[in-house]
Scaffold this motif. Structure first.
Motif, PDB file in Angstrom:
ATOM      1  N   GLY A  83       0.605  -1.325   0.042  1.00 28.39           N
ATOM      2  CA  GLY A  83      -0.032   0.236   0.089  1.00 28.39           C
ATOM      3  C   GLY A  83       0.924   1.220  -0.055  1.00 28.39           C
ATOM      4  O   GLY A  83       0.584   2.303  -0.487  1.00 28.39           O
ATOM      5  N   SER A  84       1.948   1.265   0.899  1.00 30.28           N
ATOM      6  CA  SER A  84       2.921   2.454   0.709  1.00 30.28           C
ATOM      7  C   SER A  84       3.281   2.741  -0.690  1.00 30.28           C
ATOM      8  O   SER A  84       3.409   3.961  -1.104  1.00 30.28           O
ATOM      9  CB  SER A  84       3.864   2.345   1.752  1.00 30.28           C
ATOM     10  OG  SER A  84       4.596   1.322   1.505  1.00 30.28           O
ATOM     11  N   VAL A  85       3.801   1.716  -1.254  1.00 30.91           N
ATOM     12  CA  VAL A  85       4.280   2.197  -2.601  1.00 30.91           C
ATOM     13  C   VAL A  85       3.198   2.696  -3.593  1.00 30.91           C
ATOM     14  O   VAL A  85       3.316   3.758  -4.280  1.00 30.91           O
ATOM     15  CB  VAL A  85       4.755   0.773  -3.407  1.00 30.91           C
ATOM     16  CG1 VAL A  85       5.191   0.990  -4.764  1.00 30.91           C
ATOM     17  CG2 VAL A  85       6.100   0.335  -2.620  1.00 30.91           C
ATOM     18  N   ALA A  86       1.877   2.086  -3.554  1.00 28.99           N
ATOM     19  CA  ALA A  86       0.863   2.301  -4.363  1.00 28.99           C
ATOM     20  C   ALA A  86       0.494   3.913  -3.913  1.00 28.99           C
ATOM     21  O   ALA A  86       0.277   4.810  -5.025  1.00 28.99           O
ATOM     22  CB  ALA A  86      -0.379   1.450  -4.052  1.00 28.99           C
ATOM     23  N   ARG A  87       0.598   4.258  -2.766  1.00 26.31           N
ATOM     24  CA  ARG A  87       0.105   5.717  -2.306  1.00 26.31           C
ATOM     25  C   ARG A  87       0.882   6.537  -2.699  1.00 26.31           C
ATOM     26  O   ARG A  87       0.619   7.903  -3.208  1.00 26.31           O
ATOM     27  CB  ARG A  87      -0.263   5.800  -0.712  1.00 26.31           C
ATOM     28  CG  ARG A  87      -1.599   5.023  -0.260  1.00 26.31           C
ATOM     29  CD  ARG A  87      -1.897   5.450   1.044  1.00 26.31           C
ATOM     30  NE  ARG A  87      -0.819   4.605   1.785  1.00 26.31           N
ATOM     31  CZ  ARG A  87      -0.916   3.378   2.334  1.00 26.31           C
ATOM     32  NH1 ARG A  87      -1.895   2.437   1.485  1.00 26.31           N
ATOM     33  NH2 ARG A  87      -0.137   2.791   3.048  1.00 26.31           N
ATOM     34  N   ARG A  88       2.096   6.355  -2.648  1.00 22.10           N
ATOM     35  CA  ARG A  88       3.276   7.098  -3.353  1.00 22.10           C
ATOM     36  C   ARG A  88       2.948   7.400  -4.730  1.00 22.10           C
ATOM     37  O   ARG A  88       3.300   8.636  -4.908  1.00 22.10           O
ATOM     38  CB  ARG A  88       4.659   6.516  -3.052  1.00 22.10           C
ATOM     39  CG  ARG A  88       5.195   6.928  -1.681  1.00 22.10           C
ATOM     40  CD  ARG A  88       6.865   6.720  -1.687  1.00 22.10           C
ATOM     41  NE  ARG A  88       7.376   5.192  -1.971  1.00 22.10           N
ATOM     42  CZ  ARG A  88       7.195   4.144  -1.381  1.00 22.10           C
ATOM     43  NH1 ARG A  88       6.980   4.594   0.114  1.00 22.10           N
ATOM     44  NH2 ARG A  88       7.834   3.063  -1.815  1.00 22.10           N
ATOM     45  N   VAL A  89       2.924   6.550  -5.383  1.00 19.94           N
ATOM     46  CA  VAL A  89       2.633   6.777  -6.905  1.00 19.94           C
ATOM     47  C   VAL A  89       1.507   7.885  -7.075  1.00 19.94           C
ATOM     48  O   VAL A  89       1.088   8.692  -7.911  1.00 19.94           O
ATOM     49  CB  VAL A  89       2.264   5.508  -7.721  1.00 19.94           C
ATOM     50  CG1 VAL A  89       1.906   5.563  -8.991  1.00 19.94           C
ATOM     51  CG2 VAL A  89       3.748   4.630  -7.651  1.00 19.94           C
ATOM     52  N   THR A  90       0.185   7.222  -6.353  1.00 20.65           N
ATOM     53  CA  THR A  90      -0.905   8.101  -6.648  1.00 20.65           C
ATOM     54  C   THR A  90      -0.910   9.747  -6.096  1.00 20.65           C
ATOM     55  O   THR A  90      -1.335  10.521  -6.448  1.00 20.65           O
ATOM     56  CB  THR A  90      -2.447   7.504  -6.234  1.00 20.65           C
ATOM     57  OG1 THR A  90      -2.084   7.052  -4.620  1.00 20.65           O
ATOM     58  CG2 THR A  90      -2.670   6.288  -6.841  1.00 20.65           C
ATOM     59  N   ASP A  91      -0.316   9.545  -4.792  1.00 24.47           N
ATOM     60  CA  ASP A  91       0.246  11.144  -4.325  1.00 24.47           C
ATOM     61  C   ASP A  91       1.117  11.758  -5.280  1.00 24.47           C
ATOM     62  O   ASP A  91       0.773  13.000  -5.561  1.00 24.47           O
ATOM     63  CB  ASP A  91       0.787  11.038  -2.812  1.00 24.47           C
ATOM     64  CG  ASP A  91      -0.020  10.608  -1.996  1.00 24.47           C
ATOM     65  OD1 ASP A  91      -1.139  10.329  -1.888  1.00 24.47           O
ATOM     66  OD2 ASP A  91       0.484  10.225  -0.579  1.00 24.47           O
TER      67      ASP A  91
END
Length: 183
Positions: A169-177
């Protein structure tokens, strides 16, 4: 390797947004032309894209991480009409690989009997096609190796969920952020 299947009449946003999120995160995604061999597929709103590979190039082996099914009409029915697509879905489901579907496409999983007692969501009006699923009505629902989403307006969120399932989730959130998505 993630295979995202494109059949004539696919919903463009539901295909392109998740591809974009996954590729920004470094996920290897191949778009697959389901109909024909020239690689060009026209979506439900007249946008034509060139797929990376043809259906005959799909390999169901240890390197496959999952499949993604965009919705749209008649894209969903065209996906479901392909025995090769159904075989890939079943392979991934049986081997605990990712199976992700958005909009009308979760109906394919329902028709295959893969949603029995699983939580799932879909485009409004397709609920009965989920056959034995526990309908959540959410924008994105994750149950084990199955991710479903309700439609084009949540395509980036769907892509984030897929990326999170694969990479965390942290990788995914970094991308969408970084994309300025406030999901």
């Amino acid at each position: 390797m993630i295979y995202l299947f494109l059949a004539t009449g696919f919903e463009e946003t539901e295909a392109i947004a998740p591809i974009d999120v996954m590729r920004r995160a470094g996920v290897e995604v191949k778009t697959v032309c389901v109909d024909g061999t020239d690689g060009f597929v026209t979506g439900s709103h007249g946008i034509t894209v060139k797929a990376d590979i043809n259906l005959s190039d799909v390999k169901l082996d240890k390197d496959i991480q999952g499949v993604v099914l965009p919705g749209g009409m008649p894209g969903t029915t065209n996906l479901e009409a392909s025995k090769e697509v159904l075989k890939a879905i079943q392979y991934c489901f049986d081997n605990d690989k990712l199976v992700a579907a958005i909009c009308a496409a979760p109906s394919i999983l329902g028709h295959m009997g893969l949603l029995k007692s699983k939580k799932a969501t879909c485009f409004p009006g397709y609920e009965k096609e989920l056959h034995c699923a526990v309908f959540t009505g959410g924008s994105v629902t994750i149950d084990g190796n199955v991710i479903t989403s309700d439609g084009a307006g949540n395509a980036v969120k769907f892509g984030e969920a897929i990326t999170g399932w694969l990479l965390g989730g942290s990788v995914a959130r970094r991308v969408t952020d970084a994309m300025q998505c406030r999901i």
